[in-house]
Design an enzyme around this catalytic site. Structure first.
Site, PDB file in Angstrom:
ATOM      1  N   ASP A 148      24.679 -13.932  -4.345  1.00  0.00           N
ATOM      2  CA  ASP A 148      24.667 -13.029  -5.669  1.00  0.00           C
ATOM      3  C   ASP A 148      25.938 -12.673  -6.572  1.00  0.00           C
ATOM      4  O   ASP A 148      26.697 -13.350  -5.855  1.00  0.00           O
ATOM      5  CB  ASP A 148      24.245 -11.756  -5.416  1.00  0.00           C
ATOM      6  CG  ASP A 148      25.294 -10.159  -4.715  1.00  0.00           C
ATOM      7  OD1 ASP A 148      25.216 -11.169  -3.832  1.00  0.00           O
ATOM      8  OD2 ASP A 148      24.801  -9.345  -5.918  1.00  0.00           O
ATOM      9  N   GLU A 187      25.384  -7.851  -3.115  1.00  0.00           N
ATOM     10  CA  GLU A 187      26.497  -7.779  -2.813  1.00  0.00           C
ATOM     11  C   GLU A 187      27.403  -7.186  -4.135  1.00  0.00           C
ATOM     12  O   GLU A 187      28.105  -5.902  -4.165  1.00  0.00           O
ATOM     13  CB  GLU A 187      27.741  -8.779  -2.593  1.00  0.00           C
ATOM     14  CG  GLU A 187      29.106  -8.818  -1.944  1.00  0.00           C
ATOM     15  CD  GLU A 187      30.561  -7.919  -3.099  1.00  0.00           C
ATOM     16  OE1 GLU A 187      31.849  -7.744  -2.501  1.00  0.00           O
ATOM     17  OE2 GLU A 187      29.976  -8.797  -4.185  1.00  0.00           O
TER      18      GLU A 187
END
Length: 468
Positions: free
Chosen positions: A89, A152
């Protein structure tokens, strides 16, 4: 056995770049508006996760997908498991890019794209390091598990879910920071300031918006308001144009009768380093604080424009703290919002705090100084993390770094949070080298091609030494 790691990396350079560029083309920003059971953080993070796992399947690793939250690519056998943690991400691209953030460009030896340095580039370096070990059929006495995350940058919901279903590795590292090593990380907690959408002054604040993520310094801010008269609106316009000249920001202001629209542009940065950014939200609030707002609108612009404005170390908020080893506490006002009529407008203050400070102390301190706001603690609080320098994991990683660079290794403690802290014996290791230009969470993010390849060499040697 002597292995020429540089030769092995050079032989795979073109393949590494192709795989990385294909991965960088996936817009993997979290999108809660599009999340489903199949895509818990939206389609982008899921697609990037699946794409990364597909490389492991292609290359003959053991691969497991844990319900599209996270997954792993595994190699080797043994009673112990070495974990490597990367994430697919990315933070929102935001404005100010000179190229398409999701069409990678190699220019002047730099790979420009969102995620090139945080964390798709470093993750690909670590993956290719493991791929080299597998293709050379090197004997290992431990399992190596490359864990791939997809949340994250937001709430770590990926790892929370993953470890409900999978055991934690025994030790490991995350390629998501700097060399020589990051063996300590400050605590990380977000406090929320709550304001009601009320007005009671000569100026009426209809809306104020700034920020994309808690862990990003806002690069832009906008406000819409009504002045008490056309004359007052024009006076505000004159004052704003002067404010832009006096401060390190740019922007625009338009007036139509008594209606005013303002935009301010600062400079985005990683929330762990608020001092290198220019927080557009607090600069705009500081300007508005000079006008006669009332009610909670006044409280909102006053708190943001005074005690939170350029308060990088929590001094005005009354929570400044410094530890001899971990350094100073830092604060970033990341998400700033006010909408007239809303019962609950939330602004976030993200703190990176050293040993000796606690989330509870922060709530008490901020409540005392953020007058007019209701203060609450966010859902996630990660306490400070540290692995001693004499731990075999740290010692081995520093030795590998020294041998490949000729530079002396040293421990570092950062405000940023990495997956390294998921393990009691977990650290962050590269992929950025000392003296690098930090563009993480900023427009025109890049990673030096030479650094990417150097990191791959170091990761291959390090993984082999730790797992052989």
């Amino acid at each position: 056995m002597t292995i020429d790691w540089q030769k092995e990396v050079d032989a795979r350079k073109d393949d590494l770049l192709k795989d990385l560029f294909d991965l960088l083309r996936i817009n993997s920003e979290r999108d809660d508006a599009k999340k489903t059971v199949d895509a818990p953080f939206g389609p982008g993070p899921r697609d990037a996760l699946l794409h990364m796992l597909s490389y492991g399947e292609r290359d003959g690793f053991t691969v497991k997908n844990v319900d599209n939250y996270a997954g792993h690519i595994e190699f080797g056998e043994g009673a112990e498991t070495l974990g490597i943690f990367g994430h697919m991400d990315v933070v929102p691209a935001g404005d100010g890019w000179e190229t398409d953030p999701y069409e990678p460009v190699l220019k002047d030896g730099k790979i420009f794209a969102r995620g090139s340095s945080d964390d798709k580039g470093p993750s690909m370096a670590a993956y290719y390091a493991l791929k080299i070990i597998k293709e050379l059929n090197l004997p290992l006495s431990k399992k190596v598990r490359f864990v791939v995350g997809s949340d994250e940058e937001s709430g770590w919901g990926d790892m929370n879910y993953y470890f409900q279903h999978e055991e934690k590795p025994d030790f490991g590292f995350s390629p998501d920071a700097e060399f020589p090593i990051i063996n300590g990380e400050k605590g990380n907690v977000t406090l929320k300031l709550h304001f009601k959408g009320e007005n009671a002054g000569e100026f009426t604040l209809h809306s104020f918006t700034s920020g994309l993520r808690e862990n990003m310094v806002p690069g832009t801010a906008t406000a819409k308001l009504t002045a008490s008269s056309t004359e007052a609106a024009l006076e505000m316009e004159t004052a704003y144009l002067a404010y832009l000249k006096e401060n390190p920001v740019s922007g625009t202001i338009t007036t139509e009768d008594a209606e005013v629209s303002i935009e301010l542009v600062g400079k985005g940065a990683h929330g762990a380093h608020p001092e290198i950014g220019i927080n557009a939200g607090t600069f705009l609030a500081a300007f508005l604080d000079g006008f006669a707002f009332g009610g909670q609108a006044k409280d909102f612009v006053h708190v943001l424009g005074t005690v939170a404005h350029e308060d990088f170390y929590g001094e005005k908020l009354g929570v400044a703290y410094e530890d001899e080893k971990m350094g100073k506490l830092t604060m970033n006002a990341g998400l700033i919002s006010f909408v007239e009529g809303n019962d609950d407008n939330v602004t976030t203050l993200n703190f990176r705090y050293p040993k000796g400070m606690t989330a509870e102390k922060l709530v008490v301190g901020v409540t005392a100084t953020a007058k007019g706001a209701v203060v609450s603690q966010g859902d996630r609080n990660m306490p400070p993390h540290y692995v001693p320098q004499d731990d075999p994991l740290v010692a081995t990683l520093l030795a590998v770094y020294e041998e490949h660079t000729g530079e002396k290794g040293f421990e570092q403690i950062i405000g940023g949070g990495t997956y390294g802290r998921l393990l009691e014996r977990g650290v962050a290791y590269g992929a950025m080298f000392p003296g690098y230009t930090d563009t993480m969470h900023q427009a025109n993010e890049f990673m030096e091609l030479d650094d990417l390849l150097r990191a791959t060499v170091i990761y291959a040697d390090a993984i082999y030494r730790l797992a052989k």
